[in-house]
Design a protein around this motif. Structure first.
Motif, PDB file in Angstrom:
ATOM      1  N   ASN A 143       1.031  -0.942   0.037  1.00 46.42           N
ATOM      2  CA  ASN A 143       0.032  -0.113   0.106  1.00 46.42           C
ATOM      3  C   ASN A 143       0.909   1.295   0.175  1.00 46.42           C
ATOM      4  O   ASN A 143       1.613   1.345   0.855  1.00 46.42           O
ATOM      5  N   ARG A 144       0.655   1.978  -1.004  1.00 38.81           N
ATOM      6  CA  ARG A 144       1.800   3.167  -1.255  1.00 38.81           C
ATOM      7  C   ARG A 144       1.648   4.189  -0.140  1.00 38.81           C
ATOM      8  O   ARG A 144       2.689   4.725   0.437  1.00 38.81           O
ATOM      9  N   ASP A 145       0.353   4.562   0.496  1.00 41.07           N
ATOM     10  CA  ASP A 145       0.242   5.346   1.382  1.00 41.07           C
ATOM     11  C   ASP A 145       0.832   4.948   2.834  1.00 41.07           C
ATOM     12  O   ASP A 145       1.623   5.497   3.504  1.00 41.07           O
ATOM     13  N   LEU A 146       0.771   3.585   3.113  1.00 39.38           N
ATOM     14  CA  LEU A 146       1.241   2.862   4.285  1.00 39.38           C
ATOM     15  C   LEU A 146       2.580   2.859   4.359  1.00 39.38           C
ATOM     16  O   LEU A 146       3.364   3.127   4.840  1.00 39.38           O
ATOM     17  N   ASP A 147       3.054   2.530   2.891  1.00 43.49           N
ATOM     18  CA  ASP A 147       4.654   2.511   2.741  1.00 43.49           C
ATOM     19  C   ASP A 147       5.227   4.147   2.882  1.00 43.49           C
ATOM     20  O   ASP A 147       6.311   4.354   3.865  1.00 43.49           O
ATOM     21  N   ARG A 148       4.442   5.168   2.694  1.00 47.80           N
ATOM     22  CA  ARG A 148       4.913   6.451   2.888  1.00 47.80           C
ATOM     23  C   ARG A 148       4.959   6.868   4.497  1.00 47.80           C
ATOM     24  O   ARG A 148       5.911   7.324   5.151  1.00 47.80           O
ATOM     25  N   PHE A 149       3.784   6.491   4.838  1.00 49.07           N
ATOM     26  CA  PHE A 149       3.847   6.440   6.303  1.00 49.07           C
ATOM     27  C   PHE A 149       4.882   5.924   7.206  1.00 49.07           C
ATOM     28  O   PHE A 149       5.335   6.321   8.129  1.00 49.07           O
ATOM     29  N   MET A 150       5.128   4.673   6.679  1.00 49.13           N
ATOM     30  CA  MET A 150       6.342   3.869   7.442  1.00 49.13           C
ATOM     31  C   MET A 150       7.784   4.548   7.308  1.00 49.13           C
ATOM     32  O   MET A 150       8.587   4.541   8.174  1.00 49.13           O
ATOM     33  N   MET A 151       7.710   5.038   6.081  1.00 51.64           N
ATOM     34  CA  MET A 151       9.016   5.599   5.853  1.00 51.64           C
ATOM     35  C   MET A 151       9.164   6.950   6.778  1.00 51.64           C
ATOM     36  O   MET A 151      10.343   7.361   7.142  1.00 51.64           O
ATOM     37  N   MET A 152       7.937   7.878   6.887  1.00 51.02           N
ATOM     38  CA  MET A 152       8.134   8.869   7.452  1.00 51.02           C
ATOM     39  C   MET A 152       8.407   8.421   9.078  1.00 51.02           C
ATOM     40  O   MET A 152       8.939   9.283   9.806  1.00 51.02           O
ATOM     41  N   PHE A 153       7.646   7.551   9.420  1.00 48.00           N
ATOM     42  CA  PHE A 153       7.886   7.001  11.081  1.00 48.00           C
ATOM     43  C   PHE A 153       8.994   6.685  11.282  1.00 48.00           C
ATOM     44  O   PHE A 153       9.552   6.997  12.360  1.00 48.00           O
ATOM     45  N   THR A 154       9.679   5.918  10.432  1.00 48.82           N
ATOM     46  CA  THR A 154      11.023   5.414  10.695  1.00 48.82           C
ATOM     47  C   THR A 154      12.019   6.589  10.974  1.00 48.82           C
ATOM     48  O   THR A 154      12.973   6.424  11.609  1.00 48.82           O
ATOM     49  N   ALA A 155      11.786   7.378   9.901  1.00 45.33           N
ATOM     50  CA  ALA A 155      12.615   8.657  10.032  1.00 45.33           C
ATOM     51  C   ALA A 155      12.535   9.445  11.146  1.00 45.33           C
ATOM     52  O   ALA A 155      13.484   9.931  12.039  1.00 45.33           O
ATOM     53  N   LEU A 156      11.159   9.324  11.673  1.00 42.72           N
ATOM     54  CA  LEU A 156      11.007  10.244  13.072  1.00 42.72           C
ATOM     55  C   LEU A 156      11.689   9.363  14.217  1.00 42.72           C
ATOM     56  O   LEU A 156      12.130  10.077  15.107  1.00 42.72           O
ATOM     57  N   ILE A 157      11.660   8.230  14.205  1.00 48.04           N
ATOM     58  CA  ILE A 157      12.253   7.365  15.154  1.00 48.04           C
ATOM     59  C   ILE A 157      13.841   7.695  15.268  1.00 48.04           C
ATOM     60  O   ILE A 157      14.187   7.738  16.104  1.00 48.04           O
ATOM     61  N   GLY A 158      14.282   7.925  14.231  1.00 51.63           N
ATOM     62  CA  GLY A 158      15.726   8.011  13.931  1.00 51.63           C
ATOM     63  C   GLY A 158      15.938   9.540  14.673  1.00 51.63           C
ATOM     64  O   GLY A 158      17.139   9.422  15.320  1.00 51.63           O
ATOM     65  N   GLU A 159      15.282  10.383  14.541  1.00 53.10           N
ATOM     66  CA  GLU A 159      15.317  11.614  15.108  1.00 53.10           C
ATOM     67  C   GLU A 159      15.318  11.542  16.574  1.00 53.10           C
ATOM     68  O   GLU A 159      15.879  12.144  17.178  1.00 53.10           O
ATOM     69  N   VAL A 160      14.343  10.895  17.010  1.00 54.73           N
ATOM     70  CA  VAL A 160      14.007  10.594  18.537  1.00 54.73           C
ATOM     71  C   VAL A 160      15.158  10.078  19.065  1.00 54.73           C
ATOM     72  O   VAL A 160      15.555  10.392  20.214  1.00 54.73           O
ATOM     73  N   SER A 161      15.791   8.965  18.540  1.00 52.42           N
ATOM     74  CA  SER A 161      17.007   8.310  18.887  1.00 52.42           C
ATOM     75  C   SER A 161      18.240   9.450  19.156  1.00 52.42           C
ATOM     76  O   SER A 161      18.769   9.071  20.086  1.00 52.42           O
ATOM     77  N   ALA A 162      18.347  10.226  17.991  1.00 53.18           N
ATOM     78  CA  ALA A 162      19.441  11.187  17.984  1.00 53.18           C
ATOM     79  C   ALA A 162      19.268  12.013  19.106  1.00 53.18           C
ATOM     80  O   ALA A 162      20.104  12.570  19.803  1.00 53.18           O
ATOM     81  N   LEU A 163      17.720  12.496  19.534  1.00 50.51           N
ATOM     82  CA  LEU A 163      17.401  13.409  20.460  1.00 50.51           C
ATOM     83  C   LEU A 163      17.878  12.841  21.717  1.00 50.51           C
ATOM     84  O   LEU A 163      18.366  13.518  22.799  1.00 50.51           O
ATOM     85  N   ARG A 164      17.598  11.331  21.889  1.00 44.21           N
ATOM     86  CA  ARG A 164      17.993  10.851  23.297  1.00 44.21           C
ATOM     87  C   ARG A 164      19.341  10.644  23.806  1.00 44.21           C
ATOM     88  O   ARG A 164      19.844  10.988  24.638  1.00 44.21           O
ATOM     89  N   ASP A 165      20.219  10.524  22.256  1.00 44.90           N
ATOM     90  CA  ASP A 165      21.715  10.306  22.432  1.00 44.90           C
ATOM     91  C   ASP A 165      22.008  11.933  23.046  1.00 44.90           C
ATOM     92  O   ASP A 165      23.111  11.744  23.880  1.00 44.90           O
ATOM     93  N   ARG A 166      21.497  12.881  22.166  1.00 39.61           N
ATOM     94  CA  ARG A 166      21.946  14.297  22.788  1.00 39.61           C
ATOM     95  C   ARG A 166      21.673  14.685  24.131  1.00 39.61           C
ATOM     96  O   ARG A 166      22.476  15.291  24.844  1.00 39.61           O
ATOM     97  N   LEU A 167      20.450  14.185  24.632  1.00 45.53           N
ATOM     98  CA  LEU A 167      19.977  14.641  25.883  1.00 45.53           C
ATOM     99  C   LEU A 167      20.744  13.880  26.895  1.00 45.53           C
ATOM    100  O   LEU A 167      21.385  14.128  27.928  1.00 45.53           O
ATOM    101  N   ASP A 168      21.356  12.566  26.632  1.00 44.67           N
ATOM    102  CA  ASP A 168      22.286  11.807  27.355  1.00 44.67           C
ATOM    103  C   ASP A 168      23.644  12.451  27.565  1.00 44.67           C
ATOM    104  O   ASP A 168      24.069  12.286  28.582  1.00 44.67           O
TER     105      ASP A 168
END
Length: 118
Positions: free
Chosen positions: A27-52
């Motif tokens: 499903n193209r829309d689901l693929d797009r959502f998952m790509m955005m979601f995965t990118a967001l998780i990467g950003e959250v991970s980077a923020l957690r490292d920076r907070l640490d």
């Protein structure tokens, strides 16, 4: 606009190109959502490292300036702790997908075992 040949090239985002983009979920829309979601998780991970890093600097009695954060060398034991924290976060976030993958792998193994007995 000419770029100085001695300067480093600017980093480029890796993007799928061409007439057909990868189709992961069917499903193209689901693929797009998952790509955005995965990118967001990467950003959250980077923020957690920076907070640490902020917390480690504070514990050492140092001021968390942008320069101090960028120059900070992470001690080995903290690298392992960060990796474990990151892994735990990813397992929580992708828990449902991981469970479904493990179930599918288990069923595939069971089907293969049944076929080889016959």
């Amino acid at each position: 606009m000419t770029q100085d040949p001695t300067s480093e090239p600017s980093p480029r985002m890796r993007v799928a190109r061409g007439p057909k983009r990868p189709d992961y979920m069917g499903n193209r829309d689901l693929d797009r959502f998952m790509m955005m979601f995965t990118a967001l998780i990467g950003e959250v991970s980077a923020l957690r490292d920076r907070l640490d890093t902020h917390e480690l600097l504070a514990a050492a009695g140092r001021v968390a300036t942008p320069e101090a954060i960028e120059a900070f060398e992470i001690p080995g034991e903290d690298t392992a702790r960060r990796a474990a924290t990151r892994e735990a976060m990813l397992r929580r976030v992708f828990r449902v997908a991981l469970e479904e993958l493990e179930l599918a792998q288990h069923e595939e193994t069971a089907n293969f075992a049944e076929e080889s007995v016959e």
